[in-house]
Design a protein around this motif. Sequence first.
Motif, PDB file in Angstrom:
ATOM      1  N   GLU A 101      -4.453  -5.839   0.833  1.00  0.00           N
ATOM      2  CA  GLU A 101      -3.658  -4.668   1.216  1.00  0.00           C
ATOM      3  C   GLU A 101      -3.682  -3.607   0.109  1.00  0.00           C
ATOM      4  OE1 GLU A 101       0.977  -3.735   2.342  1.00  0.00           O
ATOM      5  OE2 GLU A 101       0.224  -5.766   2.646  1.00  0.00           O
ATOM      6  N   ILE A 102      -3.505  -4.051  -1.134  1.00  0.00           N
ATOM      7  CA  ILE A 102      -3.509  -3.096  -2.262  1.00  0.00           C
ATOM      8  C   ILE A 102      -4.851  -2.376  -2.337  1.00  0.00           C
ATOM      9  CG2 ILE A 102      -3.444  -2.888  -4.784  1.00  0.00           C
ATOM     10  CD1 ILE A 102      -1.506  -5.282  -4.798  1.00  0.00           C
ATOM     11  N   CYS A 103      -5.915  -3.117  -2.066  1.00  0.00           N
ATOM     12  CA  CYS A 103      -7.261  -2.529  -2.136  1.00  0.00           C
ATOM     13  C   CYS A 103      -7.563  -1.657  -0.913  1.00  0.00           C
ATOM     14  CB  CYS A 103      -8.321  -3.623  -2.261  1.00  0.00           C
ATOM     15  SG  CYS A 103      -8.255  -4.516  -3.825  1.00  0.00           S
ATOM     16  N   GLY A 104      -6.640  -1.614   0.044  1.00  0.00           N
ATOM     17  CA  GLY A 104      -6.841  -0.791   1.235  1.00  0.00           C
ATOM     18  C   GLY A 104      -7.873  -1.359   2.193  1.00  0.00           C
ATOM     19  N   LEU A 105      -8.018  -2.705   2.166  1.00  0.00           N
ATOM     20  CA  LEU A 105      -9.046  -3.334   2.999  1.00  0.00           C
ATOM     21  C   LEU A 105      -8.462  -4.064   4.203  1.00  0.00           C
ATOM     22  CD1 LEU A 105     -11.151  -4.828   0.076  1.00  0.00           C
ATOM     23  CD2 LEU A 105     -11.855  -2.974   1.601  1.00  0.00           C
ATOM     24  N   ASP A 106      -7.161  -3.932   4.414  1.00  0.00           N
ATOM     25  CA  ASP A 106      -6.526  -4.706   5.481  1.00  0.00           C
ATOM     26  C   ASP A 106      -7.041  -4.314   6.871  1.00  0.00           C
ATOM     27  OD1 ASP A 106      -5.203  -2.516   4.378  1.00  0.00           O
ATOM     28  OD2 ASP A 106      -3.291  -3.010   5.282  1.00  0.00           O
ATOM     29  N   HIS A 108     -10.141  -3.421   7.308  1.00  0.00           N
ATOM     30  CA  HIS A 108     -11.592  -3.530   7.213  1.00  0.00           C
ATOM     31  C   HIS A 108     -12.064  -4.970   7.387  1.00  0.00           C
ATOM     32  CE1 HIS A 108     -15.591  -2.363   5.918  1.00  0.00           C
ATOM     33  NE2 HIS A 108     -15.578  -3.273   4.969  1.00  0.00           N
TER      34      HIS A 108
ATOM     35  N   LEU B  97     -10.030   1.584  -8.812  1.00  0.00           N
ATOM     36  CA  LEU B  97      -9.415   0.518  -8.015  1.00  0.00           C
ATOM     37  C   LEU B  97      -8.534  -0.371  -8.883  1.00  0.00           C
ATOM     38  CD1 LEU B  97      -9.083  -0.954  -5.352  1.00  0.00           C
ATOM     39  CD2 LEU B  97     -11.207  -2.193  -5.807  1.00  0.00           C
ATOM     40  N   GLN B 100      -5.318   1.282  -9.478  1.00  0.00           N
ATOM     41  CA  GLN B 100      -4.503   1.203  -8.258  1.00  0.00           C
ATOM     42  C   GLN B 100      -3.806  -0.162  -8.169  1.00  0.00           C
ATOM     43  OE1 GLN B 100      -6.881   2.547  -4.915  1.00  0.00           O
ATOM     44  NE2 GLN B 100      -5.763   1.225  -3.511  1.00  0.00           N
TER      45      GLN B 100
END
Lengths: 113, 129
Positions: A101-106, A108, B97, B100
Amino acid sequence: MEAGRPPAAGPGFDVEVTEERAQVLVAVFGELDLVSAPVLDRHLAGAVSRGRPKVVVDVSGVTFLDVRGINSIVAAHTAAADVGSTLVVRGAGDQVHRLVEICGLDGHLHLES
Amino acid sequence: MTDVDGEEVRLTMPATPQLLRVARLTAAGLAGRLGFSVDEIEDVKIAVDELCFALVGSKGRPGSLTLTYRLGNHALIIDGEGVFTSVVGESPAPSELSAQILAAVVDEHEFTRDGNTMRFRLVKRRLVA
């Protein structure tokens, strides 16, 4: 069904690959980090190259995951899509979900419980 | 947990990726000593891993990495210092990243470079009900 346990990747990490008719199951155990990610890269590249419709990466045995580990899985996900296969991540615990989720891959990666 | 206030643990090791696990394990043990939750301990492990990776890179660097863990009042402070004889290859700084991720898992973090010496600091505070 063919099953294979490759040589141990080092302390604290192991991968088991099981090939079935419709999928290849890659079970990952231990700490998936900078040191072990290249080992997983090789296993996942091999799994994708089998040409099965689905590659399942079981991470329920992963005790630590960092960005290098996530990158391994994302790269295999892309490689699988390129050959018309689907990569699914199975058994992700809270830690894996959070990092994804933090990596923004949820949206994907395909995550299965 | 005031009895651990002021405790300090220092590790010095070759700047090689294979030893980052030691940094994580030490961080986890000390975070547990401070009464951090399981999730908070995982946060500390991820943070120290990211910052140590920024220091040593994927192939390691010629020199040493010293980590100083300080146990404070409901907080774990980790200072890292990499002193290298040369710095080639990947730029020794957290990626976008990584930054982040660090922002999400710890309360404070910083990374500085002075020639071939690089330092970081992270602070993780325990959630107190």
